[in-house]
Each structure stands twice: as C-alpha cells, then as structure tokens.
Motif scaffolding. Structure first.
Motif, PDB file in Angstrom:
ATOM      1  N   ALA A  78       7.586  -2.054   8.273  1.00 31.49           N
ATOM      2  CA  ALA A  78       8.040  -0.663   8.374  1.00 31.49           C
ATOM      3  C   ALA A  78       8.541  -0.415   9.785  1.00 31.49           C
ATOM      4  CB  ALA A  78       6.896   0.297   8.053  1.00 31.49           C
ATOM      5  N   GLN A 136       3.531   4.818   7.960  1.00 31.60           N
ATOM      6  CA  GLN A 136       2.766   3.575   7.861  1.00 31.60           C
ATOM      7  C   GLN A 136       2.468   2.986   9.236  1.00 31.60           C
ATOM      8  OE1 GLN A 136       4.376   0.773   5.022  1.00 31.60           O
ATOM      9  NE2 GLN A 136       3.552  -0.977   6.133  1.00 31.60           N
ATOM     10  N   GLU A 154       4.312  -5.048  10.159  1.00 28.22           N
ATOM     11  CA  GLU A 154       3.840  -3.976   9.277  1.00 28.22           C
ATOM     12  C   GLU A 154       4.835  -3.657   8.169  1.00 28.22           C
ATOM     13  OE1 GLU A 154       0.846  -2.630   9.463  1.00 28.22           O
ATOM     14  OE2 GLU A 154       0.329  -3.832  11.228  1.00 28.22           O
ATOM     15  N   SER A 164       8.278   5.709  10.251  1.00 29.73           N
ATOM     16  CA  SER A 164       7.463   5.570   9.048  1.00 29.73           C
ATOM     17  C   SER A 164       6.001   5.936   9.328  1.00 29.73           C
ATOM     18  CB  SER A 164       7.527   4.136   8.526  1.00 29.73           C
ATOM     19  OG  SER A 164       6.565   3.928   7.513  1.00 29.73           O
ATOM     20  N   ASP A 212      -0.107   5.303  11.068  1.00 32.01           N
ATOM     21  CA  ASP A 212      -1.430   5.095  10.467  1.00 32.01           C
ATOM     22  C   ASP A 212      -2.025   3.771  10.935  1.00 32.01           C
ATOM     23  OD1 ASP A 212      -1.193   7.469   9.101  1.00 32.01           O
ATOM     24  OD2 ASP A 212      -0.648   6.552   7.181  1.00 32.01           O
TER      25      ASP A 212
END
Length: 269
Positions: free
Chosen positions: A186, A192, A184, A190, A195
């Motif tokens: 990240a 991100q 990902e 994070s 999510d």
C-alpha cells in the motif's frame, strides 16, 4: 530510489504554506479549527523519509541515476529513465518484493540482456545506500528525541532497495520501527500504512505526532488516522520532487531539527 513517474503531477513547493517559529506551531488542521480540542503531549513521532529525513531527489539527480542505469544496461538514458518512471508504482506498492526483482524488471523493460541483472542489482543497492546518507545535525536531533523518551517510527513510500538498505544506514538505530510501502502492499495515504505504523509503535494515535514534507497527501492521511501532524519544509530545497501533494492548512516547521525544541515546549491545548 523514489522517483515519481513523469506523468504524475509534481510539486516542488507549497508557497501558500507559511513557516512559523516553533513556539507558534499549532498541530494539525483540527487543532487550528477548534480551540476546544486538547492535544496531549506526544509520546511517539512518526517521520517520513524522502524530503523529511533525507533530501528529496531533484530532476537532475533522477537523470544522473538513470544515466548510471543506462550505462549498466547498455541502453540510452531516455530508455532507462522511461523504465524507472514506468515502474514507479510496481517498485513502491509491493508488486516487486526485492532489489533483485526490481533489477530483473528494469532489465526486461529495457530489453537488455538478462546477464545484466546482477550488476544492476548491485548498482541499485549502492544508489539506495547513497540516498540514505543523513546530515549530522539531523542525526543529533533524532538522538535528542530518543533521549527525551520518545518512540520513533519511519513511514515511507519506498522501493525494496531502500527497504533493504535501511538497516545498514546511520538512521536506522534511532528508530523503534520502520514501515515501508513496498512491504505493506500500500502507498500513502492508504489507512493501511498508518495502521501498520501505529501497530508497530503500540501507541494510541492521539499521542503520536506525524512529521513529513506532505508528499502522498501524508499529513491529511495521518490526521484521518487520529494522529496530529506538522509539515516540515522539504529537505533538499524547492527543487525536490514530490507526488500527490495537497495544500496543508496546518502549521509548519523549518526542519526536523526543530522537533526537539517544539516538543520540549509542548503545551496541552
């Protein structure tokens, strides 16, 4: 492998956090602060990997792995360990996309012959498989959660060797989704990553319980994403290595094995 750089402040325990009986668990700092908030029973659980599902590596284990790498590369253990520590971020944040790339990176940073890459790749893959060995009691608890109708997802700061070994581990069949930092681009905490795991589960965040040992500030990160969070005592004991750990004001359970009992007695608050 998940070996934090030696320059990063490590924490092996959070003595300020108390472990409470399962029946006394209040989930998430926000729930502790306000009795007006009601938490619906989760329909999904997101679990951390190292220190939660499998033991966090100790300094002794990290040194032993470095010694195996050193033997393959024909360098000293100190050089191999420095290369591992120095490459930690690149191995976890997506800069290195495969076990083969990790092996080539380590060979280059140890000034070892390029001919050693294939052998090192095989060693990294073996170490990853070994790291994913899970306790029978934990596998049984995951099975119980599945049988209870819960969707399970993994969210891990992990290197490509771990991500590639995952599907062949005994753990993988118990999970609906797995999200790895190296895929990902990240790392925790994070948004991100959180999510991504919510998208993979396709479950509203308020119906998701996050469970982890607290490394990478993951518990606060999960709450910021709208999930509820509970800390689990670090698997492998107090000598397990962690990074980016912060104090957790919420409650804790002693192990993932306590989750089926917790969720079976869940009360909407």
């Amino acid at each position: 492998m998940r070996y934090p750089p030696t320059s990063t402040a490590l924490s092996t325990s959070l003595s300020a956090v108390n472990t409470h009986p399962v029946s006394d668990v209040q989930l998430g700092a926000s729930l502790v602060r306000s009795s007006a908030i009601r938490a619906p029973k989760p329909t999904a659980v997101v679990l951390d990997l190292f220190g939660t599902l499998v033991a966090a590596p100790s300094a002794v284990e990290r040194s032993a792995a470095a010694a195996q790498l050193a033997d393959v590369l024909g360098v000293s253990s100190a050089v191999a360990e420095a290369a591992l520590s120095g490459s930690w971020r690149a191995r976890h944040d997506g800069h290195l996309r495969s076990t083969a790339e990790v092996a080539a990176h380590l060979v280059a940073h140890c000034n070892a012959p390029a001919s050693r890459v294939d052998e090192l790749e095989r060693l990294l893959a073996k170490l990853a498989r070994d790291r994913l060995q899970a306790d029978a009691t934990l596998l049984q608890s995951l099975k119980e959660l599945q049988q209870g109708g819960l969707r399970l997802a993994l969210l891990s700061d992990a290197s490509p060797d771990i991500a590639e070994a995952w599907s062949r581990s005994d753990l993988a069949s118990h999970f609906n989704a797995a999200v790895f930092s190296c895929r990902e681009d990240a790392m925790k905490p994070s948004p991100q990553l959180f999510d991504a795991v919510l998208d993979a589960l396709d479950v509203a965040p308020e119906r998701v319980l996050y469970c982890g040992d607290g490394g990478g500030d993951e518990l606060a990160g999960a709450e910021r994403a709208g999930m509820h969070a509970v800390r689990v005592e670090r698997r492998g004991g107090p000598h397990g290595l962690a990074f980016g750990e912060t104090a957790w004001p919420g409650r804790a359970i002693p192990a993932v094995e306590a989750l089926p009992s917790l969720l079976s007695t869940w009360r909407e608050r």
